[in-house]
Each structure stands twice: as structure tokens, then as C-alpha cells.
Write an enzyme that holds these catalytic residues in place. Structure first.
Site, PDB file in Angstrom:
ATOM      1  N   CYS A   1     -55.855 -53.056  -0.614  1.00 19.68           N
ATOM      2  CA  CYS A   1     -55.812 -52.532  -1.981  1.00 19.68           C
ATOM      3  C   CYS A   1     -56.940 -53.186  -2.771  1.00 19.68           C
ATOM      4  O   CYS A   1     -57.184 -54.391  -2.615  1.00 19.68           O
ATOM      5  CB  CYS A   1     -54.461 -52.890  -2.605  1.00 19.68           C
ATOM      6  SG  CYS A   1     -54.297 -52.371  -4.315  1.00 19.68           S
TER       7      CYS A   1
ATOM      8  N   HIS B   1     -49.770 -44.763  -1.436  1.00 18.53           N
ATOM      9  CA  HIS B   1     -50.299 -46.020  -1.991  1.00 18.53           C
ATOM     10  C   HIS B   1     -50.615 -45.858  -3.485  1.00 18.53           C
ATOM     11  O   HIS B   1     -50.217 -46.686  -4.314  1.00 18.53           O
ATOM     12  CB  HIS B   1     -51.543 -46.421  -1.199  1.00 18.53           C
ATOM     13  CG  HIS B   1     -52.192 -47.684  -1.680  1.00 18.53           C
ATOM     14  ND1 HIS B   1     -52.292 -48.807  -0.905  1.00 18.53           N
ATOM     15  CD2 HIS B   1     -52.791 -47.999  -2.864  1.00 18.53           C
ATOM     16  CE1 HIS B   1     -52.894 -49.761  -1.591  1.00 18.53           C
ATOM     17  NE2 HIS B   1     -53.224 -49.288  -2.779  1.00 18.53           N
ATOM     18  N   GLU B   2     -51.342 -44.796  -3.823  1.00 14.81           N
ATOM     19  CA  GLU B   2     -51.790 -44.619  -5.210  1.00 14.81           C
ATOM     20  C   GLU B   2     -50.627 -44.277  -6.144  1.00 14.81           C
ATOM     21  O   GLU B   2     -50.566 -44.770  -7.273  1.00 14.81           O
ATOM     22  CB  GLU B   2     -52.879 -43.547  -5.297  1.00 14.81           C
ATOM     23  CG  GLU B   2     -54.152 -43.854  -4.507  1.00 14.81           C
ATOM     24  CD  GLU B   2     -54.731 -45.238  -4.774  1.00 14.81           C
ATOM     25  OE1 GLU B   2     -54.575 -45.766  -5.891  1.00 14.81           O
ATOM     26  OE2 GLU B   2     -55.337 -45.807  -3.844  1.00 14.81           O
TER      27      GLU B   2
ATOM     28  N   HIS C   1     -48.643 -47.207  -7.238  1.00 13.40           N
ATOM     29  CA  HIS C   1     -49.252 -47.949  -8.355  1.00 13.40           C
ATOM     30  C   HIS C   1     -48.711 -47.467  -9.710  1.00 13.40           C
ATOM     31  O   HIS C   1     -48.631 -48.252 -10.659  1.00 13.40           O
ATOM     32  CB  HIS C   1     -50.776 -47.770  -8.356  1.00 13.40           C
ATOM     33  CG  HIS C   1     -51.515 -48.737  -7.480  1.00 13.40           C
ATOM     34  ND1 HIS C   1     -51.448 -50.101  -7.654  1.00 13.40           N
ATOM     35  CD2 HIS C   1     -52.372 -48.534  -6.447  1.00 13.40           C
ATOM     36  CE1 HIS C   1     -52.234 -50.691  -6.745  1.00 13.40           C
ATOM     37  NE2 HIS C   1     -52.793 -49.762  -6.002  1.00 13.40           N
TER      38      HIS C   1
HETATM   39 ZN    ZN Z   1     -54.060 -50.130  -4.432  1.00 13.95          ZN
END
Ligand code: ZN
Length: 182
Positions: A110, A152-153, A156
Site C-alpha cells: 500500500c 484494497h481501494e 480505504h
Molecule cells: Zn492502499
């Protein structure tokens, strides 16, 4: 303009980002933010960036996986990961649903945890619904690495980092990953 990427420990990375109203998307401030995020992602370089990573607690992500990045992998690595180029894409207020229970485990890093990677299990197939940079609805069905990037995004935007899913015994510096674990 290249923006500063928040590093793990900065509270914005643990906040739940707010939705962007439909009539807010076409404003100069949001459009400029998208352009800056695109430049920041390319510069890093990364295959995805979420607004909280540049200090904006908004439900906005950008994604792009380029052939030149994929070329750094062996053919086997690219195939195992289901990694194919993804054109530049903006997603606003995305909602992710699983299309399978199947998981795949690969080293993942990341930009907000710079220099480290570790094994992270991710769903191999997902569906994402959201809005694009024009405020139009989009539906994405993604597999392989593209599905991983989306998970993953979008994590966030909910204050979740890849280290929360990571098998911590596999944590390694990126340098040692290249040296010992590829
Ligand atoms: Zn990330």
C-alpha cells in the site's frame, strides 16, 4: 500536482469517508482532486489511490494498471494473479459485493504503508456499483488482480488497511520480497 500520501498512523486513514453528492461531482474542486489523484498515483507509481490517502475523507478512488507494470512480472506471476491492464478509472461512492467465496493469497502493499508487503487473502471475483467522474452510474464485474485492487481501494473508504487482512508472519520489506519471496 503531486499530493502527499498519508502514511499508516495518520487518523484520516482510519476514518469512514463521506459520500460525494451527485451535484458535487462536476464541481471544479472534485474534478481537480481527481486529476491530482491521477498524477499522484502515476508518480508513486501505484495501481490505485483512495482519497483518504491524500488526506481527503471522501468516497473517491482512482485505478489504473498499466501493461508496463505487468511486464515487470514473469508470465507465470501475471497469470497466477489474473493480472491484466485496467484503463484509468474513477469510482465515486462505490459499493462492493462478493461474486464468489473463493480467495487468492498474494503479497500486497500500500502506498500508505510504503516499503512493505505481505500476504493478503482477497476474493477472486467482485461486483462494484458506483458513479464515474461524470456522475454516471457504473457497474463493474472484476476478477483476479483487478478485483484485488478494487477491494484494497474500497477498504480505504471504510478506514480499513491491507495490514488488517494481512498474514503478519509474511510481512517483509519490498526489497526482501524481491530477494527472497518471489
Ligand atoms: Zn492502499
Amino acid at each position: 500536482m503531486k499530493l502527499k500520501i498519508a502514511q499508516v498512523g495518520e487518523p484520516v486513514l482510519r476514518q469512514k469517508a463521506r459520500q460525494i453528492a451527485a451535484d458535487e461531482i462536476n464541481t471544479p474542486s472534485v474534478q481537480q482532486l481527481i486529476e491530482f489523484m491521477r498524477e499522484t498515483m502515476h508518480d508513486a507509481p501505484g495501481v490505485g489511490l483512495a482519497a483518504p490517502q491524500i488526506g481527503q475523507s471522501l468516497q473517491l478512488i482512482v485505478i489504473e494498471d498499466r501493461q508496463e507494470y505487468i511486464d515487470r512480472l514473469s508470465e507465470t506471476e501475471a497469470k497466477e494473479r489474473g493480472r491484466v491492464p485496467v484503463p484509468f478509472q474513477v469510482l465515486i461512492n462505490p459499493i462492493l459485493t462478493a461474486k464468489t467465496h473463493a480467495n487468492a493469497e498474494f503479497h500486497e502493499g500500500c502506498l500508505s504503508f510504503a516499503g512493505f508487503v505481505g500476504l493478503v487473502p482477497r476474493l477472486t471475483s467482485v461486483k462494484v456499483e458506483g458513479l464515474n467522474e461524470k456522475g454516471q452510474p457504473v457497474v463493474i464485474e472484476a476478477d483476479g488482480w483487478y478485483a484485488r485492487i478494487l477491494q484494497h481501494e474500497i477498504d480505504h473508504l471504510h478506514g480499513v488497511l491491507c495490514i488488517d487482512h494481512m498474514k503478519l508472519h509474511s510481512l517483509t520489506t519490498y526489497e526482501n520480497y524481491q530477494k527472497f519471496w518471489r
